[in-house]
Design a protein around this motif. Structure first.
Motif, PDB file in Angstrom:
ATOM      1  N   ALA A   1       0.839  -1.129   0.416  1.00 54.55           N
ATOM      2  CA  ALA A   1      -0.104   0.451  -0.051  1.00 54.55           C
ATOM      3  C   ALA A   1       0.824   1.530  -0.026  1.00 54.55           C
ATOM      4  O   ALA A   1       0.210   2.227  -0.969  1.00 54.55           O
ATOM      5  N   ALA A   2       2.030   1.095   1.099  1.00 50.38           N
ATOM      6  CA  ALA A   2       2.772   2.114   0.798  1.00 50.38           C
ATOM      7  C   ALA A   2       2.846   2.765  -0.571  1.00 50.38           C
ATOM      8  O   ALA A   2       3.721   4.364  -1.324  1.00 50.38           O
ATOM      9  N   GLY A   3       3.574   1.753  -1.392  1.00 49.31           N
ATOM     10  CA  GLY A   3       4.299   1.333  -2.590  1.00 49.31           C
ATOM     11  C   GLY A   3       3.239   2.396  -3.366  1.00 49.31           C
ATOM     12  O   GLY A   3       3.819   2.850  -4.574  1.00 49.31           O
ATOM     13  N   ALA A   4       2.228   1.422  -3.557  1.00 50.46           N
ATOM     14  CA  ALA A   4       0.987   2.368  -3.780  1.00 50.46           C
ATOM     15  C   ALA A   4       1.545   3.757  -4.254  1.00 50.46           C
ATOM     16  O   ALA A   4       1.221   4.623  -4.896  1.00 50.46           O
ATOM     17  N   GLU A   5       0.980   4.158  -3.184  1.00 51.44           N
ATOM     18  CA  GLU A   5       0.979   5.369  -2.941  1.00 51.44           C
ATOM     19  C   GLU A   5       1.784   5.970  -3.093  1.00 51.44           C
ATOM     20  O   GLU A   5       1.841   7.329  -3.822  1.00 51.44           O
ATOM     21  N   ALA A   6       3.126   5.914  -3.235  1.00 57.34           N
ATOM     22  CA  ALA A   6       4.721   6.619  -3.100  1.00 57.34           C
ATOM     23  C   ALA A   6       4.129   6.669  -4.958  1.00 57.34           C
ATOM     24  O   ALA A   6       4.616   7.935  -5.116  1.00 57.34           O
ATOM     25  N   SER A   7       4.427   5.280  -5.613  1.00 62.45           N
ATOM     26  CA  SER A   7       4.310   5.051  -6.931  1.00 62.45           C
ATOM     27  C   SER A   7       2.682   6.829  -7.018  1.00 62.45           C
ATOM     28  O   SER A   7       3.389   7.291  -8.344  1.00 62.45           O
TER      29      SER A   7
ATOM     30  N   LEU B   1       4.014  10.000  -6.985  1.00 63.91           N
ATOM     31  CA  LEU B   1       5.117  10.564  -7.803  1.00 63.91           C
ATOM     32  C   LEU B   1       5.003  10.436  -9.206  1.00 63.91           C
ATOM     33  O   LEU B   1       5.185  11.884  -9.710  1.00 63.91           O
ATOM     34  N   GLY B   2       3.861  10.050  -9.644  1.00 62.67           N
ATOM     35  CA  GLY B   2       2.981  10.137 -10.946  1.00 62.67           C
ATOM     36  C   GLY B   2       2.569  11.256 -11.006  1.00 62.67           C
ATOM     37  O   GLY B   2       2.772  11.814 -12.232  1.00 62.67           O
ATOM     38  N   ARG B   3       2.291  11.900 -10.291  1.00 66.55           N
ATOM     39  CA  ARG B   3       1.737  13.244  -9.170  1.00 66.55           C
ATOM     40  C   ARG B   3       2.464  14.413  -9.999  1.00 66.55           C
ATOM     41  O   ARG B   3       2.294  15.326 -10.748  1.00 66.55           O
ATOM     42  N   ALA B   4       3.579  14.404  -9.079  1.00 67.20           N
ATOM     43  CA  ALA B   4       4.555  15.269  -8.822  1.00 67.20           C
ATOM     44  C   ALA B   4       5.197  15.539 -10.887  1.00 67.20           C
ATOM     45  O   ALA B   4       5.493  16.506 -11.234  1.00 67.20           O
ATOM     46  N   ILE B   5       5.513  14.337 -11.355  1.00 71.23           N
ATOM     47  CA  ILE B   5       5.902  14.479 -12.795  1.00 71.23           C
ATOM     48  C   ILE B   5       4.761  14.991 -13.857  1.00 71.23           C
ATOM     49  O   ILE B   5       5.605  16.390 -14.063  1.00 71.23           O
TER      50      ILE B   5
END
Length: 106
Positions: free
Chosen positions: A62-68, A71-75
């Motif tokens: 779940a933490a990995g999905a949130e981080a991903s 990152l997608g939003r930041a990009i």
């Protein structure tokens, strides 16, 4: 042993633990009642540890999905900012890189 695609080290460790517990259960059942309480306690402890490991794996996924997603939003935001203000973005990038270039010359 190579890690199959899509399986993490934790997945592989849990599978090994499952196999070890299954082998222990099989030995105990073949020995009958003489296996007794000590092995039952070990089995219970291992089952509890396995459940904790599985819960931790779910938390990490779940933490990995949130981080991903973050990152997608930041990009996307960076790409949008670059598209809206390309000259300013280039100037900011040049200013950010200038100190590094100066250090390399020394």
């Amino acid at each position: 042993m190579r890690e199959p695609t899509g399986e993490s080290a934790l997945d592989l460790a849990m599978k090994r633990l499952d196999r070890a517990v299954a082998a222990l259960e099989q030995r105990l059942s073949s020995q009958g009642a003489e296996g007794g309480g000590l092995f039952d306690q070990d089995q219970s402890r291992l089952a509890a540890e396995l459940e904790r490991a599985r819960e931790r794996e779910r938390e990490l996924a779940a933490a990995g999905a949130e981080a991903s997603a973050a990152l997608g939003r930041a990009i996307a935001e960076i790409k949008s900012a670059l598209a809206e203000h390309p000259t300013e973005a280039l100037e900011a990038a040049a200013a950010a890189l200038a100190p590094a270039a100066e250090r390399e010359e020394v």
